[in-house]
Design a protein around this motif. Structure first.
Motif, PDB file in Angstrom:
ATOM      1  N   ASP A  25       0.915  -1.226   0.079  1.00  0.00           N
ATOM      2  CA  ASP A  25      -0.075  -0.089   0.108  1.00  0.00           C
ATOM      3  C   ASP A  25       0.865   1.333   0.090  1.00  0.00           C
ATOM      4  OD1 ASP A  25      -2.473   1.273  -0.037  1.00  0.00           O
ATOM      5  OD2 ASP A  25      -2.517   1.622   1.941  1.00  0.00           O
ATOM      6  N   LEU A  26       1.877   1.419  -0.812  1.00  0.00           N
ATOM      7  CA  LEU A  26       2.852   2.294  -1.312  1.00  0.00           C
ATOM      8  C   LEU A  26       2.803   2.835  -2.626  1.00  0.00           C
ATOM      9  CD1 LEU A  26       6.047   0.956   0.520  1.00  0.00           C
ATOM     10  CD2 LEU A  26       4.437   2.705   1.468  1.00  0.00           C
ATOM     11  N   SER A  27       2.971   4.190  -2.763  1.00  0.00           N
ATOM     12  CA  SER A  27       3.188   4.466  -4.140  1.00  0.00           C
ATOM     13  C   SER A  27       4.441   3.836  -4.853  1.00  0.00           C
ATOM     14  CB  SER A  27       3.140   6.040  -4.443  1.00  0.00           C
ATOM     15  OG  SER A  27       4.370   6.495  -3.868  1.00  0.00           O
ATOM     16  N   ALA A  28       4.389   3.736  -6.045  1.00  0.00           N
ATOM     17  CA  ALA A  28       5.537   2.926  -6.791  1.00  0.00           C
ATOM     18  C   ALA A  28       6.692   3.817  -6.647  1.00  0.00           C
ATOM     19  CB  ALA A  28       5.152   2.818  -8.242  1.00  0.00           C
ATOM     20  N   SER A  29       6.452   5.209  -6.586  1.00  0.00           N
ATOM     21  CA  SER A  29       7.618   6.005  -6.634  1.00  0.00           C
ATOM     22  C   SER A  29       8.397   6.010  -5.206  1.00  0.00           C
ATOM     23  CB  SER A  29       7.316   7.685  -7.057  1.00  0.00           C
ATOM     24  OG  SER A  29       6.249   8.075  -5.974  1.00  0.00           O
ATOM     25  N   TYR A  30       7.360   5.949  -4.037  1.00  0.00           N
ATOM     26  CA  TYR A  30       7.979   5.829  -2.830  1.00  0.00           C
ATOM     27  C   TYR A  30       8.809   4.520  -2.534  1.00  0.00           C
ATOM     28  CZ  TYR A  30       8.598   6.531   2.174  1.00  0.00           C
ATOM     29  OH  TYR A  30       9.100   6.650   3.367  1.00  0.00           O
ATOM     30  N   LEU A  31       8.076   3.367  -3.142  1.00  0.00           N
ATOM     31  CA  LEU A  31       8.826   2.090  -3.097  1.00  0.00           C
ATOM     32  C   LEU A  31      10.307   2.197  -3.868  1.00  0.00           C
ATOM     33  CD1 LEU A  31       8.949  -1.067  -2.495  1.00  0.00           C
ATOM     34  CD2 LEU A  31       7.867  -1.309  -4.818  1.00  0.00           C
ATOM     35  N   SER A  32      10.263   3.020  -4.822  1.00  0.00           N
ATOM     36  CA  SER A  32      11.279   3.198  -5.657  1.00  0.00           C
ATOM     37  C   SER A  32      12.459   3.729  -4.901  1.00  0.00           C
ATOM     38  CB  SER A  32      11.148   3.797  -6.766  1.00  0.00           C
ATOM     39  OG  SER A  32      12.542   4.163  -7.796  1.00  0.00           O
ATOM     40  N   GLU A  33      12.098   4.765  -4.185  1.00  0.00           N
ATOM     41  CA  GLU A  33      13.060   5.640  -3.281  1.00  0.00           C
ATOM     42  C   GLU A  33      13.750   4.860  -2.263  1.00  0.00           C
ATOM     43  OE1 GLU A  33      11.894  10.334  -3.394  1.00  0.00           O
ATOM     44  OE2 GLU A  33      10.164   8.961  -2.294  1.00  0.00           O
ATOM     45  N   ILE A  34      12.700   3.989  -1.679  1.00  0.00           N
ATOM     46  CA  ILE A  34      13.189   2.764  -0.625  1.00  0.00           C
ATOM     47  C   ILE A  34      14.186   2.131  -1.219  1.00  0.00           C
ATOM     48  CG2 ILE A  34      12.611   0.889   0.749  1.00  0.00           C
ATOM     49  CD1 ILE A  34       9.836   2.397   1.400  1.00  0.00           C
ATOM     50  N   GLU A  35      14.082   1.485  -2.509  1.00  0.00           N
ATOM     51  CA  GLU A  35      14.849   0.255  -2.827  1.00  0.00           C
ATOM     52  C   GLU A  35      16.088   0.965  -3.390  1.00  0.00           C
ATOM     53  OE1 GLU A  35      12.704  -1.914  -5.584  1.00  0.00           O
ATOM     54  OE2 GLU A  35      11.742  -3.084  -4.116  1.00  0.00           O
ATOM     55  N   ASN A  36      16.352   2.150  -3.720  1.00  0.00           N
ATOM     56  CA  ASN A  36      17.442   2.975  -4.257  1.00  0.00           C
ATOM     57  C   ASN A  36      18.095   3.636  -3.076  1.00  0.00           C
ATOM     58  OD1 ASN A  36      17.299   2.099  -6.977  1.00  0.00           O
ATOM     59  ND2 ASN A  36      15.513   3.403  -7.059  1.00  0.00           N
ATOM     60  N   GLY A  37      17.672   3.554  -1.790  1.00  0.00           N
ATOM     61  CA  GLY A  37      18.348   4.003  -0.561  1.00  0.00           C
ATOM     62  C   GLY A  37      18.104   5.716  -0.354  1.00  0.00           C
ATOM     63  N   LYS A  38      17.112   6.024  -0.931  1.00  0.00           N
ATOM     64  CA  LYS A  38      16.924   7.568  -1.154  1.00  0.00           C
ATOM     65  C   LYS A  38      15.994   7.613   0.113  1.00  0.00           C
ATOM     66  CE  LYS A  38      17.336   8.573  -5.757  1.00  0.00           C
ATOM     67  NZ  LYS A  38      16.869   8.844  -7.092  1.00  0.00           N
ATOM     68  N   LYS A  39      15.200   6.771   0.706  1.00  0.00           N
ATOM     69  CA  LYS A  39      14.478   6.942   1.741  1.00  0.00           C
ATOM     70  C   LYS A  39      14.486   5.527   2.769  1.00  0.00           C
ATOM     71  CE  LYS A  39      11.648  10.208   0.375  1.00  0.00           C
ATOM     72  NZ  LYS A  39      11.343  11.516   1.065  1.00  0.00           N
ATOM     73  N   THR A  40      14.602   5.691   4.012  1.00  0.00           N
ATOM     74  CA  THR A  40      14.606   4.682   5.030  1.00  0.00           C
ATOM     75  C   THR A  40      13.311   4.141   5.481  1.00  0.00           C
ATOM     76  OG1 THR A  40      16.736   5.540   5.854  1.00  0.00           O
ATOM     77  CG2 THR A  40      15.501   3.931   7.245  1.00  0.00           C
ATOM     78  N   PRO A  41      13.021   2.780   5.178  1.00  0.00           N
ATOM     79  CA  PRO A  41      11.606   2.327   5.372  1.00  0.00           C
ATOM     80  C   PRO A  41      11.273   2.251   7.085  1.00  0.00           C
ATOM     81  CG  PRO A  41      13.170   0.427   5.146  1.00  0.00           C
ATOM     82  CD  PRO A  41      13.991   1.810   4.677  1.00  0.00           C
ATOM     83  N   SER A  42      10.398   2.802   7.401  1.00  0.00           N
ATOM     84  CA  SER A  42       9.709   2.698   8.712  1.00  0.00           C
ATOM     85  C   SER A  42       9.868   1.396   9.279  1.00  0.00           C
ATOM     86  CB  SER A  42       8.461   3.545   8.838  1.00  0.00           C
ATOM     87  OG  SER A  42       7.226   2.713   8.053  1.00  0.00           O
ATOM     88  N   LEU A  43       9.498   1.108  10.689  1.00  0.00           N
ATOM     89  CA  LEU A  43       9.284   0.014  11.173  1.00  0.00           C
ATOM     90  C   LEU A  43       7.988  -0.923  10.647  1.00  0.00           C
ATOM     91  CD1 LEU A  43      10.293  -2.408  13.042  1.00  0.00           C
ATOM     92  CD2 LEU A  43       9.121  -0.947  14.794  1.00  0.00           C
ATOM     93  N   GLN A  44       7.003   0.162  10.369  1.00  0.00           N
ATOM     94  CA  GLN A  44       5.675  -0.381  10.037  1.00  0.00           C
ATOM     95  C   GLN A  44       5.890  -1.254   8.524  1.00  0.00           C
ATOM     96  OE1 GLN A  44       2.667   2.412   9.659  1.00  0.00           O
ATOM     97  NE2 GLN A  44       1.181   0.875   9.125  1.00  0.00           N
ATOM     98  N   ILE A  45       6.515  -0.421   7.530  1.00  0.00           N
ATOM     99  CA  ILE A  45       6.953  -0.772   6.320  1.00  0.00           C
ATOM    100  C   ILE A  45       7.588  -2.323   6.395  1.00  0.00           C
ATOM    101  CG2 ILE A  45       8.076  -0.330   3.973  1.00  0.00           C
ATOM    102  CD1 ILE A  45       7.155   2.521   4.469  1.00  0.00           C
ATOM    103  N   LEU A  46       8.720  -2.121   7.221  1.00  0.00           N
ATOM    104  CA  LEU A  46       9.476  -3.338   7.143  1.00  0.00           C
ATOM    105  C   LEU A  46       8.838  -4.701   7.754  1.00  0.00           C
ATOM    106  CD1 LEU A  46      13.000  -1.850   8.631  1.00  0.00           C
ATOM    107  CD2 LEU A  46      12.608  -2.870   6.454  1.00  0.00           C
TER     108      LEU A  46
END
Length: 94
Positions: A25-46
């Motif tokens: 339940d994330l936007s594709a762009s936010y997922l991309s930012e996580i996977e490319n190391g631009k954002k750190t996933p929250s505990l909830q996302i992990l």
């Protein structure tokens, strides 16, 4: 860094980025930012990743820690792939 590990897990489990973003339940762009190391996933996302992959959150943390350590030595990708295959085999996924 979680991004690389999460992307590799997604690939191992056969999810496209589009499918994974829907599962989490994330936007594709936010997922991309996580996977490319631009954002750190929250505990909830992990925790959501762990649920989707049907594994313990601690397994994701361990894989990430080991990958980070060995990436410094240039061995991270090989190690994580081997660990993922062992972990998946243990859970009967492979």
């Amino acid at each position: 860094m979680y991004g690389q590990t999460l992307k590799q897990l997604r690939t191992v489990f056969g999810y496209s980025a589009k499918d994974m973003s829907k599962e989490l339940d994330l936007s594709a762009s936010y997922l991309s930012e996580i996977e490319n190391g631009k954002k750190t996933p929250s505990l909830q996302i992990l925790e959501s990743y762990a649920r989707v992959f049907n594994m313990k959150l601690s397994t994701i943390v361990l894989l990430t820690e080991e990958q980070d350590k060995l990436s410094e030595e240039g061995k991270g990708k090989i190690f994580v792939r081997q660990m993922m295959l062992k972990t998946l085999a243990k859970y009967g996924e492979v």
